[in-house]
Design a protein around this motif. Structure first.
Motif, PDB file in Angstrom:
ATOM      1  N   LEU A 127      -2.258   3.084   7.449  1.00 35.18           N
ATOM      2  CA  LEU A 127      -2.819   2.205   6.437  1.00 35.18           C
ATOM      3  C   LEU A 127      -4.334   2.370   6.369  1.00 35.18           C
ATOM      4  O   LEU A 127      -4.997   2.568   7.388  1.00 35.18           O
ATOM      5  CB  LEU A 127      -2.482   0.746   6.736  1.00 35.18           C
ATOM      6  N   LEU A 146       2.134   4.856   0.916  1.00 32.36           N
ATOM      7  CA  LEU A 146       2.100   5.687   2.110  1.00 32.36           C
ATOM      8  C   LEU A 146       2.247   7.150   1.722  1.00 32.36           C
ATOM      9  O   LEU A 146       2.718   7.478   0.625  1.00 32.36           O
ATOM     10  CB  LEU A 146       3.230   5.294   3.065  1.00 32.36           C
ATOM     11  N   GLN A 159       0.846  -1.189   0.000  1.00 30.31           N
ATOM     12  CA  GLN A 159       0.000   0.000   0.000  1.00 30.31           C
ATOM     13  C   GLN A 159       0.883   1.241   0.000  1.00 30.31           C
ATOM     14  O   GLN A 159       1.886   1.305   0.726  1.00 30.31           O
ATOM     15  CB  GLN A 159      -0.921   0.016   1.216  1.00 30.31           C
ATOM     16  N   GLY A 175      -7.081  -1.708   6.638  1.00 29.46           N
ATOM     17  CA  GLY A 175      -6.185  -2.707   7.207  1.00 29.46           C
ATOM     18  C   GLY A 175      -6.873  -3.985   7.622  1.00 29.46           C
ATOM     19  O   GLY A 175      -6.214  -5.004   7.847  1.00 29.46           O
ATOM     20  N   TRP A 192      -5.058  -1.666  -1.681  1.00 25.92           N
ATOM     21  CA  TRP A 192      -3.954  -2.619  -1.645  1.00 25.92           C
ATOM     22  C   TRP A 192      -3.572  -3.030  -3.064  1.00 25.92           C
ATOM     23  O   TRP A 192      -4.397  -3.041  -3.972  1.00 25.92           O
ATOM     24  CB  TRP A 192      -4.321  -3.856  -0.829  1.00 25.92           C
TER      25      TRP A 192
END
Length: 816
Positions: free
Chosen positions: A688, A585, A583, A691, A700
């Motif tokens: 995240l 950031l 993922q 999650g 994702w």
């Protein structure tokens, strides 16, 4: 060639039908976009309205933005893309205009185009149906991977979107066929520019601009390369010919400079793919294009006294440039190459000033230049950065003198110019020696002596050796840059040399891989109709040699709870071989990072987590955490990891470095369920999104950084044979050959874009001999669009009937 007739009633009815279909699909996709709601829907509506007012500009906008509109690493989408919304908006705007003013649209298509498009549609629909069956039945989903039935939809959409747009490429009442062709060519050139600029950013952000030793290969924003492939390669070959079109149609110095810059950027992007297929395809398509254009100066119109530069002169010039670069680069490096290039720039203009100058005066100028240059070189070595400062001062002085004849008296100007050239050559040798030491001087001096000899021959020759036209000279300088870059790639680092040294072994691997792919067609139905669109990764997973699959993932759920199932690679692996679910950031995220998650495993398993500076496949400056999880027999275990290591900063403002969190299985063949991932940095909130995987794979994204063969057939013809069978392959070949026939032997052979479309199609297929390409919907859309357009060119209006028409200088209004 006969065309399909449409009366106004038919045109309006068909336009309304296609308008409603495109609008419904576009709104449906926009409403489910994972990010920034309601921006995608608003953008779709505004874009459709804008294309309604400006219906022909989609030919420019769609290819220009296509390399940018793929946000899968941020969204988690792979079945649909943002570029789909742009294409559908263009269709809504175009068909709305046709429905509103039937006189503004013709929607004409040739019978041959309709026939071939119909056959391809039937083949794709059959293959899509077989793909659904092979996947266990159709189930709609926004976040399915390559093993789901939506992958068949993903592959099929490219052709049907192209078919949707082709009728809108017919010239309308207020534009000519030439205007349509010009907009398409401009859009393709801009698409090359956007992809090349992103590749330039990628190199600036993640590796040195001139670092050709590392194994970092440019991918730009073609996320489809997350499992390898040649998406960027195919796009460069599709669009590169249109950089030559832009150069030939440039009007004035600014446009020519922009076009030359585009050629240079595209050449750099091509070099940094480190793809042997790209190099081979360029060696096939670009010479083909230059031969087809048959103009005096493919890179610029020459003047009346300009010599005709045939193949022999170009080969000699390129060979000499390559030899000089090879002499300078090993010890002089990039500074030496840059100094040599500066001398080449001056050398192109010097013989024109020296013509008709007595030999004695040339000799005197050379001797005086040598003595003065030697004195300046000695003096400069006592100053900080003196060699570089001296070279820069001499370059601008001599260049200004050559192009400002009123500055000096005509009688002495040639001798002074030659002396300045000799001074500059000595300064260039000094730059090389200052950087590379005494070992660099022999090669540099020999290269500069070759250049001095060329200048003298050019000055004493009866006719100019090359055109004085500045556009032609700019083109030669661009070629010099490309040649220098090629020399640097092959001799500046071991990576490219190693790749070519293993070409034979790699070809054997590909041949074996193609045989394995064809062997997966087990029944006669598979051979005729294909295994199913997009089904190669799923079928190869179970048929991989020695069971060496690259890893997999699946979102699972039970009792309202969802989690991510991870399966590690089933072959010996290093950290780089880990199958990763990742993922993006925020750029500002700074460590130290801590990760909390829940893990459930049936056997002991290693968990690997990392935060890296990473664009797609190559990781740098990673903070890593690992843990060994004992078998829990169905019980979730809480795990807390501290990620150790240097977490990279966001990079400079002009080349920001993306950051990516990834999790994977560390041991061979290991498997585990993971859930409730929480990543923090210094007590921050969770970095995240999703999650707990309650929204499936939204946000994702997965990568297979090293293992690429399991995801691609690695040949466009083998890929189509696997997906669509012999029927689909036959139709694909008929469409492609029909387009090439129409462009080169048929009634469209005199069209302005015929050489460029031919080079584009041939280049794409040349790259496709070593990769699948049509499993990248963005590439396949443009390829099918160009092929269908080429087949229908005659139906779109009378093109120029002779090649002479293509040599006419474009008017400012027609030129780009």
């Amino acid at each position: 060639m006969k065309t399909l007739p449409f009366n106004p009633l038919h045109t309006r009815g068909l336009s309304l039908l296609l308008l409603l279909a495109a609008a419904a699909l576009g709104v449906f996709i926009a409403l489910h976009h994972p990010l920034w709601q309601p921006v995608p829907l608003l953008g779709f509506v505004l874009a459709a309205a804008w294309f309604f007012v400006n219906p022909g500009l989609w030919l420019v906008i769609v290819p220009a933005l296509l390399p940018l509109l793929g946000l899968a690493p941020w969204t988690g989408w792979i079945s649909f893309e943002e570029v789909d919304l742009l294409i559908l908006a263009a269709a809504v705007g175009g068909y709305a205009r046709c429905a509103y003013r039937t006189s503004a649209c013709s929607l004409r298509l040739s019978w041959s185009c309709l026939f071939l498009a119909g056959l391809m549609s039937i083949s794709l629909l059959l293959a899509m149906t077989r793909g659904f069956a092979d996947a266990g039945g159709f189930v709609f989903g926004w976040y399915q991977g390559y093993d789901g039935p939506m992958n068949s939809v993903r592959i099929a959409r490219s052709f049907f979107l192209a078919l949707l747009m082709v009728p809108l490429m017919a010239p309308q009442h207020d534009q000519s066929a030439t205007a349509v062709a010009r907009k398409l060519a401009l859009g393709m050139a801009l698409g090359l520019a956007t992809a090349s600029l992103v590749a330039l950013w990628e190199r600036l952000a993640f590796t040195d601009l001139l670092n050709f030793s590392s194994d970092y290969r440019s991918t730009a924003l073609f996320w489809e390369m997350h499992v390898g492939g040649a998406a960027l390669d195919g796009w460069l070959l599709l669009t590169f010919p249109f950089a030559i079109w832009a150069l030939r149609n440039a009007v004035g110095a600014p446009q020519s400079a922009i076009a030359l810059t585009l050629v240079g950027l595209a050449a750099y992007a091509s070099l940094t793919t480190f793809s042997r297929g790209v190099y081979l395809a360029l060696l096939v398509s670009i010479p083909l294009l230059l031969w087809q254009t048959r103009s005096k100066g493919v890179l610029g119109e020459a003047g009346d006294q300009a010599p005709h530069w045939g193949v022999v002169r170009w080969v000699v010039a390129i060979t000499c440039l390559a030899a000089m670069a090879r002499l300078v680069f090993p010890y002089g490096g990039y500074r030496g190459l840059l100094a040599l290039f500066g001398v080449v720039v001056v050398a192109l203009s010097t013989p024109l000033v020296l013509r008709n100058t007595p030999p004695g005066r040339l000799l005197a100028g050379s001797v005086l230049g040598f003595l003065l240059g030697a004195l300046l070189v000695v003096f400069s070595n006592f100053l900080p950065k003196g060699p570089y400062v001296l070279f820069a001062l001499l370059f601008f002085s001599v260049f200004g003198l050559l192009h400002a004849p009123k500055v000096m008296a005509v009688r002495f100007r040639p001798a002074i110019c030659l002396g300045g050239f000799v001074c500059l050559a000595l300064a260039a040798a000094n730059v090389t020696g200052h950087w590379g030491g005494v070992e660099a001087l022999p090669g540099s001096c020999l290269a500069l002596a070759m250049l001095f000899l060329v200048v003298l021959v050019g000055a004493l020759a009866r006719q100019p050796l090359w055109p004085a036209d500045w556009r032609w000279q700019g083109g030669l300088l661009t070629i010099a840059l490309v040649v220098s870059g090629t020399v640097a790639v092959f001799f500046g680092g071991a990576y490219m040399g190693d790749r070519f040294s293993t070409s034979g072994q790699d070809l054997d691997w590909r041949l074996s891989h193609w045989k394995q792919a064809v062997a997966l067609l087990e029944t006669s139905g598979d051979v005729v109709f294909g295994k199913g669109l997009g089904r190669f990764p799923a079928n190869y997973y179970f048929a991989a040699p020695n069971g060496a699959s690259p890893g997999a993932y699946q979102v699972r759920g039970e009792g309202g709870q969802t989690w991510l199932y991870l399966l590690g690679a089933r072959h010996p692996m290093s950290v780089g071989d880990i199958f990763r679910v990742s993922q993006r950031l925020d750029l500002a995220a700074q460590g130290p990072f801590e990760l909390k998650l829940k893990v459930r495993a049936g056997a002991d398993v290693g968990i690997h987590a990392e935060v890296c500076a990473k664009h797609l496949l190559y990781s740098a400056d990673c903070a890593i955490g690992t843990a060994t999880i004992k078998a829990s027999k169905g019980t979730w275990q809480p795990v807390q990891l501290r990620l150790e290591g240097k977490a990279s900063a966001g990079g400079p403002w002009y080349a920001p470095r993306f950051k990516m969190f990834s999790v994977g299985i560390l041991n061979q063949g290991g498997a585990a369920d993971v859930d409730d991932l929480v990543l923090t940095a210094g007590g921050s909130d969770n970095l995240l999104a999703n999650g707990d995987f309650g929204q499936e794979m939204q946000r994702w994204f997965f990568t297979s950084d090293h293992e690429h063969l399991p995801w691609h057939a690695k040949n466009v013809l083998v890929n189509i044979l696997f997906d669509q069978g012999a029927l689909g392959l036959t139709v694909f070949l008929l469409m492609t050959l029909g387009a090439l026939w129409r462009l080169n032997l048929g009634k469209a052979r005199g069209h302005r874009l015929s050489p460029y479309l031919t080079a584009s199609i041939i280049g794409f297929l040349a790259v496709g001999m070593f990769d699948s390409l049509t499993d990248v919907p963005r590439l396949a859309f443009i390829y099918y669009l160009l092929v269908l357009y080429a087949i229908s060119l005659v139906a779109f209006g009378p093109p120029p009937t002779t090649l002479q028409a293509t040599r006419q200088t474009p008017s400012p209004r027609e030129a780009v």
